[in-house]
Design a protein around this motif. Structure first.
Motif, PDB file in Angstrom:
ATOM      1  N   CYS A  22       0.830  -1.211   0.000  1.00 56.78           N
ATOM      2  CA  CYS A  22       0.000   0.000   0.000  1.00 56.78           C
ATOM      3  C   CYS A  22       0.862   1.258   0.000  1.00 56.78           C
ATOM      4  O   CYS A  22       0.464   2.283  -0.538  1.00 56.78           O
ATOM      5  N   ARG A  25       2.369   1.216  -3.803  1.00 54.90           N
ATOM      6  CA  ARG A  25       1.329   1.472  -4.803  1.00 54.90           C
ATOM      7  C   ARG A  25       0.020   1.812  -4.097  1.00 54.90           C
ATOM      8  O   ARG A  25      -0.814   0.932  -3.879  1.00 54.90           O
ATOM      9  N   TYR A  27      -2.592   3.492  -5.087  1.00 50.14           N
ATOM     10  CA  TYR A  27      -3.796   3.526  -5.912  1.00 50.14           C
ATOM     11  C   TYR A  27      -3.993   2.210  -6.642  1.00 50.14           C
ATOM     12  O   TYR A  27      -3.044   1.516  -6.972  1.00 50.14           O
ATOM     13  N   ARG A  28      -5.251   1.889  -6.902  1.00 48.35           N
ATOM     14  CA  ARG A  28      -5.593   0.724  -7.702  1.00 48.35           C
ATOM     15  C   ARG A  28      -6.612   1.161  -8.739  1.00 48.35           C
ATOM     16  O   ARG A  28      -7.203   2.232  -8.636  1.00 48.35           O
ATOM     17  N   ASP A  29      -6.836   0.335  -9.737  1.00 49.77           N
ATOM     18  CA  ASP A  29      -7.831   0.659 -10.750  1.00 49.77           C
ATOM     19  C   ASP A  29      -9.220   0.655 -10.138  1.00 49.77           C
ATOM     20  O   ASP A  29      -9.532  -0.150  -9.261  1.00 49.77           O
ATOM     21  N   TRP A  31     -12.971  -0.183  -9.683  1.00 43.60           N
ATOM     22  CA  TRP A  31     -13.672  -1.434  -9.965  1.00 43.60           C
ATOM     23  C   TRP A  31     -14.896  -1.218 -10.840  1.00 43.60           C
ATOM     24  O   TRP A  31     -15.386  -2.154 -11.461  1.00 43.60           O
ATOM     25  N   LYS A  59      -8.577   5.777 -11.017  1.00 43.76           N
ATOM     26  CA  LYS A  59      -7.834   5.243  -9.873  1.00 43.76           C
ATOM     27  C   LYS A  59      -8.577   5.523  -8.577  1.00 43.76           C
ATOM     28  O   LYS A  59      -9.260   6.529  -8.444  1.00 43.76           O
ATOM     29  N   ARG A  62      -6.403   2.520  -2.193  1.00 42.14           N
ATOM     30  CA  ARG A  62      -6.604   1.188  -1.631  1.00 42.14           C
ATOM     31  C   ARG A  62      -7.066   1.303  -0.189  1.00 42.14           C
ATOM     32  O   ARG A  62      -6.835   2.305   0.486  1.00 42.14           O
TER      33      ARG A  62
END
Length: 79
Positions: A22, A25, A27-29, A31, A59, A62
């Motif tokens: 975390c 990275r 940020y995540r894509d 959903w 983005k 998380r």
């Protein structure tokens, strides 16, 4: 006994690896739009609108990073 120690070791490694990932990275894509920033209308492939969940960035923060930011904010406001 050996299986229990292995399970504990795996859980401890996961508990250390997730906060590290975390931090690296945060940020995540999204959903909903799958990282595109636009949400497609159902039934029509050409119509799309900006995704309201990620605010058209594609983005999202998380969950672990969101918790870390909240803990830091609480600590900063308390001191």
């Amino acid at each position: 006994m050996r299986g229990t120690l292995t399970t504990i070791a795996i859980l401890a490694a996961a508990a250390l690896a997730y906060p590290l990932s975390c931090a690296v990275r945060p940020y995540r894509d999204c959903w909903v739009c799958k990282g595109s920033g636009h949400h497609r209308a159902t039934g029509n492939r050409k119509l799309s609108r900006p995704c309201r969940w990620c605010r058209a960035t594609g983005k999202r923060l998380r969950l672990g990073r969101r918790a870390w930011n909240r803990a830091r904010r609480i600590h900063r406001d308390a001191t």
